[in-house]
Design a protein around this motif. Structure first.
Motif, PDB file in Angstrom:
ATOM      1  N   SER A   1       0.792  -1.181   0.131  1.00 18.70           N
ATOM      2  CA  SER A   1       0.127  -0.195   0.058  1.00 18.70           C
ATOM      3  C   SER A   1       0.923   1.251  -0.064  1.00 18.70           C
ATOM      4  O   SER A   1       0.528   2.238  -0.688  1.00 18.70           O
ATOM      5  CB  SER A   1      -0.882   0.057   1.208  1.00 18.70           C
ATOM      6  OG  SER A   1      -1.751  -1.079   1.136  1.00 18.70           O
TER       7      SER A   1
ATOM      8  N   ASN B   1       3.972   1.673  -1.035  1.00 20.41           N
ATOM      9  CA  ASN B   1       4.584   1.416  -2.408  1.00 20.41           C
ATOM     10  C   ASN B   1       3.618   2.088  -3.310  1.00 20.41           C
ATOM     11  O   ASN B   1       3.941   2.892  -4.277  1.00 20.41           O
ATOM     12  CB  ASN B   1       5.440   0.069  -2.783  1.00 20.41           C
ATOM     13  CG  ASN B   1       6.273  -0.266  -1.883  1.00 20.41           C
ATOM     14  OD1 ASN B   1       7.159   0.817  -1.498  1.00 20.41           O
ATOM     15  ND2 ASN B   1       6.790  -1.554  -1.673  1.00 20.41           N
ATOM     16  N   SER B   2       2.340   1.785  -3.178  1.00 17.56           N
ATOM     17  CA  SER B   2       1.578   1.921  -4.292  1.00 17.56           C
ATOM     18  C   SER B   2       1.126   3.554  -4.260  1.00 17.56           C
ATOM     19  O   SER B   2       1.305   4.413  -5.105  1.00 17.56           O
ATOM     20  CB  SER B   2       0.161   1.248  -4.225  1.00 17.56           C
ATOM     21  OG  SER B   2      -0.706   1.898  -5.131  1.00 17.56           O
ATOM     22  N   ARG B   3       1.108   3.746  -2.716  1.00 20.25           N
ATOM     23  CA  ARG B   3       0.997   5.409  -2.693  1.00 20.25           C
ATOM     24  C   ARG B   3       2.151   5.997  -3.369  1.00 20.25           C
ATOM     25  O   ARG B   3       2.173   7.294  -3.925  1.00 20.25           O
ATOM     26  CB  ARG B   3       0.956   5.717  -1.304  1.00 20.25           C
ATOM     27  CG  ARG B   3      -0.457   5.580  -0.713  1.00 20.25           C
ATOM     28  CD  ARG B   3      -0.641   6.123   0.832  1.00 20.25           C
ATOM     29  NE  ARG B   3      -1.827   5.886   1.174  1.00 20.25           N
ATOM     30  CZ  ARG B   3      -2.128   6.238   2.629  1.00 20.25           C
ATOM     31  NH1 ARG B   3      -1.264   6.804   3.340  1.00 20.25           N
ATOM     32  NH2 ARG B   3      -3.404   6.271   3.123  1.00 20.25           N
TER      33      ARG B   3
ATOM     34  N   ASN C   1       4.167   5.010  -5.741  1.00 22.18           N
ATOM     35  CA  ASN C   1       4.218   5.328  -7.038  1.00 22.18           C
ATOM     36  C   ASN C   1       3.272   6.020  -7.724  1.00 22.18           C
ATOM     37  O   ASN C   1       3.609   6.686  -8.739  1.00 22.18           O
ATOM     38  CB  ASN C   1       3.554   3.786  -7.570  1.00 22.18           C
ATOM     39  CG  ASN C   1       4.873   2.703  -7.300  1.00 22.18           C
ATOM     40  OD1 ASN C   1       5.974   3.096  -7.252  1.00 22.18           O
ATOM     41  ND2 ASN C   1       4.465   1.596  -7.170  1.00 22.18           N
ATOM     42  N   GLU C   2       2.047   6.385  -6.964  1.00 23.85           N
ATOM     43  CA  GLU C   2       1.063   7.421  -7.384  1.00 23.85           C
ATOM     44  C   GLU C   2       1.711   8.740  -7.374  1.00 23.85           C
ATOM     45  O   GLU C   2       1.448   9.588  -8.151  1.00 23.85           O
ATOM     46  CB  GLU C   2      -0.221   7.305  -6.583  1.00 23.85           C
ATOM     47  CG  GLU C   2      -0.844   6.050  -6.744  1.00 23.85           C
ATOM     48  CD  GLU C   2      -1.518   5.981  -8.262  1.00 23.85           C
ATOM     49  OE1 GLU C   2      -2.026   7.091  -8.946  1.00 23.85           O
ATOM     50  OE2 GLU C   2      -1.687   5.024  -8.967  1.00 23.85           O
TER      51      GLU C   2
END
Length: 352
Positions: free
Chosen positions: A283, A285-287, A289-290
């Motif tokens: 989560s 890492n996803s943030r 990346n965004e």
């Protein structure tokens, strides 16, 4: 103090069988409670100091000692009931691994009682030792607790199974209380772990990572404390002991399923915590990346705009369109056109 392994420095260099208390003293003075019962009567007394106890064969005697730091008291009880000095040493070694062994005059066992430290919300394990004889049961606890209160309540009622069975049945019910306590402690931790699972999926924050690591340590500590109980229950069911009657043996076998349920729950929550750790990192890492995606798009759009601004910001005397009346507005319009064109292109490629 270390929780998983404690060094017994106080016993270094001492001969085997030396009665030296190792652990944390939790009460100032040991408390002694003697309960004697049979099918028709029951006496329950607290003793200020230990006196030699002789029990007739028609009654069952349950002696409970709260506080195992007094070596003289432990030795007196050992002499009274002919308990091996090695077992007395194990009683005072609160870091002892849970075990069960049969001797000529008695059955000896140690287990762990789990409780919560209210100040730190950590799981603590107290040692409980059992000495089971033909007509008596002695329990040694590090400090007073209410874990056996339901047993005492049932014992106070006349004409029930307690009154009609021997000390081995009492031994079974006390172990049953310990296993019930394991399930209760695991259930309490499990509820919080499931709450963290929902929170991580909705909105991961750094504090959750700290809790995940905290409960991973607690689960490992619980497993260390209760996993040896499987060996104890299994060994008890396999041994052909004169101290375990045929009437009590089936009840001990029922404890296996309860213990397996506790261990299975621990494994499940251990896996959940591992998955939560991975989910949290994914989560975050996803943030990231965004965020990086947004900054990259933002920076990419401004590259040609900065290029144009850099050209017309050079300090040459002669630059085309430098003195044209509408050059400024034309340049701004060109910049906007380039920006919207790039946004449209990124949108078409599904990069944003």
């Amino acid at each position: 103090m270390a929780r998983f392994l404690r060094k017994n420095d106080r016993k270094a260099g001492m001969p085997p069988g030396s009665l030296i208390f190792t652990g944390q003293q939790k009460i100032s003075k040991p408390q002694i409670r003697v309960t004697t019962y049979n099918d028709s009567s029951l006496t329950d007394i607290d003793m200020d100091e230990y006196k030699s106890i002789t029990n007739d064969t028609d009654s069952i005697c349950w002696i409970n000692i709260d506080g195992v730091h007094d070596s003289d008291l432990i030795k007196n009880i050992g002499d009274n009931f002919n308990i091996s000095i090695m077992n007395l040493e194990d009683i005072q070694d609160t870091g002892q691994r849970p075990c069960i062994d049969e001797y000529q005059d008695y059955l000896f066992a140690t287990m762990k009682f789990l409780n919560t430290d209210n100040d730190e919300d950590r799981i603590k394990a107290d040692q409980i030792s059992f000495v089971l004889g033909n007509n008596y049961l002695i329990t040694f606890q590090e400090q007073p607790s209410m874990i056996f209160d339901p047993v005492r309540k049932r014992l106070s009622k006349p004409k029930n199974k307690f009154r009609q069975n021997g000390p081995d049945y009492l031994f079974y019910t006390l172990i049953d209380c310990l296993l019930e306590n394991y399930l209760k402690v695991i259930e309490g931790i499990g509820e919080r772990i499931e709450e963290i699972e929902e929170e991580v999926l909705e909105n991961p924050i750094p504090e959750q990572l700290e809790e995940i690591n905290f409960y991973r340590r607690e689960i490992a500590y619980i497993r260390k404390s209760i996993r040896p109980a499987r060996e104890i229950i299994s060994k008890t069911n396999k041994m052909d002991s004169e101290f375990i009657s045929d009437n009590t043996a089936p009840y001990l076998k029922d404890l296996v399923s309860m213990l397996e349920q506790a261990l299975d729950s621990l494994e499940i929550y251990k896996e959940i915590l591992s998955d939560l750790f991975s989910t949290y990192n994914m989560s975050i890492n996803s943030r990231l990346n965004e965020t990086m995606k947004f900054l990259t798009v933002f920076a990419t759009i401004f590259i040609p705009l900065t290029f144009l601004a850099g050209i017309y910001g050079m300090n040459f005397d002669v630059i085309p369109e430098l003195h044209y009346k509408y050059s400024y507005y034309i340049l701004l319009g060109l910049m906007l056109l380039i920006a919207f064109a790039m946004l449209a292109y990124f949108k078409r490629k599904k990069w944003i």
